[in-house]
Design an enzyme around this catalytic site. Sequence first.
Site, PDB file in Angstrom:
ATOM      1  N   PHE A   6       0.829  -1.200   0.000  1.00 53.11           N
ATOM      2  CA  PHE A   6       0.000   0.000   0.000  1.00 53.11           C
ATOM      3  C   PHE A   6       0.870   1.260   0.000  1.00 53.11           C
ATOM      4  O   PHE A   6       1.751   1.407   0.848  1.00 53.11           O
ATOM      5  CB  PHE A   6      -0.895  -0.028   1.239  1.00 53.11           C
ATOM      6  CG  PHE A   6      -1.953   1.035   1.286  1.00 53.11           C
ATOM      7  CD1 PHE A   6      -3.077   0.949   0.489  1.00 53.11           C
ATOM      8  CD2 PHE A   6      -1.824   2.114   2.154  1.00 53.11           C
ATOM      9  CE1 PHE A   6      -4.066   1.928   0.544  1.00 53.11           C
ATOM     10  CE2 PHE A   6      -2.801   3.088   2.219  1.00 53.11           C
ATOM     11  CZ  PHE A   6      -3.927   3.002   1.415  1.00 53.11           C
ATOM     12  N   SER A  29       3.149  -6.927   2.601  1.00 52.79           N
ATOM     13  CA  SER A  29       2.141  -6.104   3.268  1.00 52.79           C
ATOM     14  C   SER A  29       0.774  -6.229   2.591  1.00 52.79           C
ATOM     15  O   SER A  29       0.218  -7.327   2.528  1.00 52.79           O
ATOM     16  CB  SER A  29       2.627  -4.649   3.306  1.00 52.79           C
ATOM     17  OG  SER A  29       1.850  -3.877   4.185  1.00 52.79           O
ATOM     18  N   MET A  30       0.212  -5.138   2.048  1.00 50.42           N
ATOM     19  CA  MET A  30      -1.045  -5.253   1.317  1.00 50.42           C
ATOM     20  C   MET A  30      -0.912  -6.231   0.160  1.00 50.42           C
ATOM     21  O   MET A  30      -1.869  -6.932  -0.196  1.00 50.42           O
ATOM     22  CB  MET A  30      -1.482  -3.895   0.770  1.00 50.42           C
ATOM     23  CG  MET A  30      -2.757  -3.949  -0.080  1.00 50.42           C
ATOM     24  SD  MET A  30      -3.126  -2.411  -0.942  1.00 50.42           S
ATOM     25  CE  MET A  30      -1.934  -2.467  -2.296  1.00 50.42           C
ATOM     26  N   ASP A  90       7.962  -4.482  13.664  1.00 49.73           N
ATOM     27  CA  ASP A  90       7.265  -3.962  12.488  1.00 49.73           C
ATOM     28  C   ASP A  90       6.396  -2.806  12.964  1.00 49.73           C
ATOM     29  O   ASP A  90       5.485  -2.998  13.772  1.00 49.73           O
ATOM     30  CB  ASP A  90       6.399  -5.058  11.867  1.00 49.73           C
ATOM     31  CG  ASP A  90       5.754  -4.649  10.547  1.00 49.73           C
ATOM     32  OD1 ASP A  90       5.506  -3.452  10.344  1.00 49.73           O
ATOM     33  OD2 ASP A  90       5.471  -5.546   9.722  1.00 49.73           O
ATOM     34  N   HIS A 121       9.425  -3.325   8.627  1.00 46.71           N
ATOM     35  CA  HIS A 121       8.310  -3.753   7.782  1.00 46.71           C
ATOM     36  C   HIS A 121       8.715  -4.081   6.346  1.00 46.71           C
ATOM     37  O   HIS A 121       8.352  -5.126   5.812  1.00 46.71           O
ATOM     38  CB  HIS A 121       7.232  -2.665   7.772  1.00 46.71           C
ATOM     39  CG  HIS A 121       6.036  -3.044   6.964  1.00 46.71           C
ATOM     40  ND1 HIS A 121       5.212  -4.120   7.282  1.00 46.71           N
ATOM     41  CD2 HIS A 121       5.511  -2.517   5.814  1.00 46.71           C
ATOM     42  CE1 HIS A 121       4.248  -4.226   6.393  1.00 46.71           C
ATOM     43  NE2 HIS A 121       4.407  -3.279   5.498  1.00 46.71           N
TER      44      HIS A 121
END
Length: 254
Positions: free
Chosen positions: A29, A97-98, A198, A228
């Site tokens: 994202f 992530s996303m 994270d 992250h």
Amino acid sequence: MPVQAHAEEFRSPGSGENAATGVLLSHGFTGSPRSMRPFAEHLAAEGYGVAVPRLPGHGTHWREMNSTRWQDWYAVLDNELERLRKEHDRVFVAGLSMGGCLTLRLAEEHGADIAGLILVNPSVRTDDKRLVLLPVLQRLVPYFPGISNDIKKPGVDEGAYDRMPLRALHSLSQLWQLTRDDLGKVTQPVLLFRSSVDHVVEPSSGRTVLASISSRDVTETLLEDSYHVATLDNDAPRIFADSTAFIRRVGTDA
């Protein structure tokens, strides 16, 4: 709108004995293919067919991202998966992530068409209570402060937006819910990397994935020296090496 420098898509057709396998990688994202480029280049050097598309609204300007929704991002990956399946005998998907959430959704919908999943700090939920107000906030406020460059390694820039577009974030929250509801449909082998520290995605996301999927072949690897955006961080070489070994093993077992 012009694409930012280093945010371009990356593709490699594959070569040699590994060319029968394709790998689709998704960035996260507000990010761009830049965060997955070293990972993709490593896989391409191993001979795998590789694709890292740029998701709509990413790699240009945060305002453009606010005009996109999760269905737009998913459609690009879905089309890329279809192309890779025509060109390779088997296809793996990987997401940061996303991107991890989007690839989980692909696995839920495509079943055996996907050979395995590689997830790096996947996001499928948040513990941030402020986001309960997103349905209202996204109509009043265009953005929150950004969440980019959560990287432990000094001097590394992922090139993500410095603002978090709220209309797009609201759409992402809808994708989270939809994906969580169907996690039991995920049966493919899974390799999940999770950073011990994270500042973007809470541990509850990884725990939710591992507790809800139906896969029998599941490996969780804890990354002790990365934040992250681990694909650009200190543990990146381990991610690349372990992922290559995972693809080789699962592909041989298939």
